[in-house]
Scaffold this active site. Sequence first.
Site, PDB file in Angstrom:
ATOM      1  N   GLY A  61       0.823  -1.213   0.000  1.00  0.00           N
ATOM      2  CA  GLY A  61       0.000   0.000   0.000  1.00  0.00           C
ATOM      3  C   GLY A  61       0.853   1.257   0.000  1.00  0.00           C
ATOM      4  N   ARG A 100      -7.788  -2.585  -1.634  1.00  0.00           N
ATOM      5  CA  ARG A 100      -7.609  -1.544  -0.598  1.00  0.00           C
ATOM      6  C   ARG A 100      -7.892  -0.160  -1.181  1.00  0.00           C
ATOM      7  NH1 ARG A 100      -1.970  -2.706   2.218  1.00  0.00           N
ATOM      8  NH2 ARG A 100      -2.732  -1.029   3.552  1.00  0.00           N
ATOM      9  N   SER A 139      -3.618   8.771   8.506  1.00  0.00           N
ATOM     10  CA  SER A 139      -2.835   7.959   7.586  1.00  0.00           C
ATOM     11  C   SER A 139      -1.577   8.687   7.147  1.00  0.00           C
ATOM     12  CB  SER A 139      -3.678   7.602   6.354  1.00  0.00           C
ATOM     13  OG  SER A 139      -2.843   7.042   5.356  1.00  0.00           O
ATOM     14  N   ASP A 160       0.645  -0.678  13.295  1.00  0.00           N
ATOM     15  CA  ASP A 160       1.134  -1.947  12.737  1.00  0.00           C
ATOM     16  C   ASP A 160       1.497  -2.959  13.827  1.00  0.00           C
ATOM     17  OD1 ASP A 160       0.740  -1.051  10.181  1.00  0.00           O
ATOM     18  OD2 ASP A 160       2.835  -0.506   9.827  1.00  0.00           O
TER      19      ASP A 160
HETATM   20  C1  S3P Z   1       2.808   3.260   6.475  1.00  0.00           C
HETATM   21  C2  S3P Z   1       1.768   3.829   7.134  1.00  0.00           C
HETATM   22  C3  S3P Z   1       0.698   3.057   7.791  1.00  0.00           C
HETATM   23  C4  S3P Z   1       1.116   1.622   8.054  1.00  0.00           C
HETATM   24  C5  S3P Z   1       1.763   1.011   6.867  1.00  0.00           C
HETATM   25  C6  S3P Z   1       2.993   1.791   6.427  1.00  0.00           C
HETATM   26  C7  S3P Z   1       3.792   4.121   5.828  1.00  0.00           C
HETATM   27  O1  S3P Z   1      -0.450   3.058   6.953  1.00  0.00           O
HETATM   28  O2  S3P Z   1       0.019   0.857   8.461  1.00  0.00           O
HETATM   29  O3  S3P Z   1       2.154  -0.325   7.169  1.00  0.00           O
HETATM   30  O4  S3P Z   1       4.897   3.651   5.500  1.00  0.00           O
HETATM   31  O5  S3P Z   1       3.493   5.310   5.643  1.00  0.00           O
HETATM   32  P1  S3P Z   1      -1.487   4.302   7.032  1.00  0.00           P
HETATM   33  O6  S3P Z   1      -0.661   5.503   6.951  1.00  0.00           O
HETATM   34  O7  S3P Z   1      -2.406   4.189   5.873  1.00  0.00           O
HETATM   35  O8  S3P Z   1      -2.174   4.111   8.355  1.00  0.00           O
END
Ligand code: S3P
Length: 455
Positions: A98, A126, A171, A330
């Site tokens: 993601g 997602r 986020s 996480d």
């Molecule tokens: C991340 C942010 C988090 C986390 C993901 C990695 C990142 O997601 O859960 O594993 O590297 O910015 P969200 O920012 O969507 O909560």
Amino acid sequence: MATADPVTLVVRPGRPLGGAFTPPGDKSITHRAFLLGLLAEGETSVEAANPGADGAATLSCAAALGARVQSRDGVIRIAGRGGALVEPDRVLDCGNSGTTLRLLAGVLASQPFLAVLSGDASLNARPVARVIEPLRRMGASLHARDGDRLPPLVVRGAALTGVEFDAPTASAQVASSILLAGLGARGVTSVGTTAGVRDHTPRMLERFGLPIRAQGGDGGVTRWTVEGPVVPRAARVRIPGDFSAAAFFLAAAAATPGARVTARGVSLNPTRTGLLATLEAMGAMVETRAIAASPADGTGGEPVGEITVTGPDRLEATTIAPDRVAAMIDEIPAWAIAASAARGVSRLTGAGELRIKESDRIAALAVNLERLGIAVEELPDGLAITGGRVAGGTVDAALDHRIAMAFAVLATRASGPVVIHGAGGIATSYPGFADALAALGGDVTSGDAAVAARG
Ligand code: S3P
């Protein structure tokens, strides 16, 4: 992308975990170093990058966008594009990641060409509307499947104008996507997000010579501001160890009387280490030793050190306040393992985001804990877990790395063997996990053959 780890793990109960280990480089920080290396003027070097498939996805997308990438003796060198990327001649494969997809959307929003971002079945389920909306407001054109909800995501970049945006969800991926778009936009881009979300992007922007303003902090909202257009300056980056990878062994130590585990060279960034205060509140002994870093270390302003967790005779249940969720988003699977060993009912609310991670983690934790005899109530945005004895049995990690690792460490204190199907996802973030578990004293066997042989 190669999946180094097997699809099934078998973990047998054994003695309490003990010893020291060094987790792999931080996955979140690795993505940012690679993407800023792609954009930068000059050659960036990245040491101790996360070796998993997610980082590899970001790096191969960077190569498809024109970066020259070389890897030798544990150092990845990226000859950057000085702000002007190359239109890719294929779909950009973000795999299971993601962070790759959402951050790249921001990077691409100001580039004058078309790019398509897609991933595996999990990633393509997602949400992406959260990045489409702000990037459209800045002037880019973005479209996605299912009414602009789900990947594949098509980005047609354009001349952007800075915006002031208040992210409706906590986020870091969304905030980072907007900030990266802001580098290529004319004027001021400012993003307000829930305090406590990880701040690796602002720290990495500074490492690449870009000024960024941060306001706020405690309780409420954090606001980050950049002014564009600007091009990052290549940097030397050394990635600290991943707290989220270390968390499974630390939580397992907290859950087992007599266990004592030390994570070395790990990031102590407070936007990531909310689990430590939670384990302490549950009665675990947590010792943290920061190592003074000099600018030459290249850790990009990330605090680094050593963490030791010792399991008490008895862990007590706890309630996680919603305002602590962002700093341990996480680590909830790791926390659930500690909660399953605590006296009483531990509660989590305000964590609805967990339903749209690599799997629906609330459902995956509830179903699998129950299969091993732990009483769980599944809440719309959290869990209530009653600590108790863990039975042997079979669980399904649904290819989610953090679910697989959580059940692997839980199994060390089960009354019989635990078979973890769908554990191949571990390779996205921690290809050496099974070896690290074995080195700390875990009895872990890899592969479908092992399951067949042992029955
Ligand atoms: C991340 C942010 C988090 C986390 C993901 C990695 C990142 O997601 O859960 O594993 O590297 O910015 P969200 O920012 O969507 O909560």
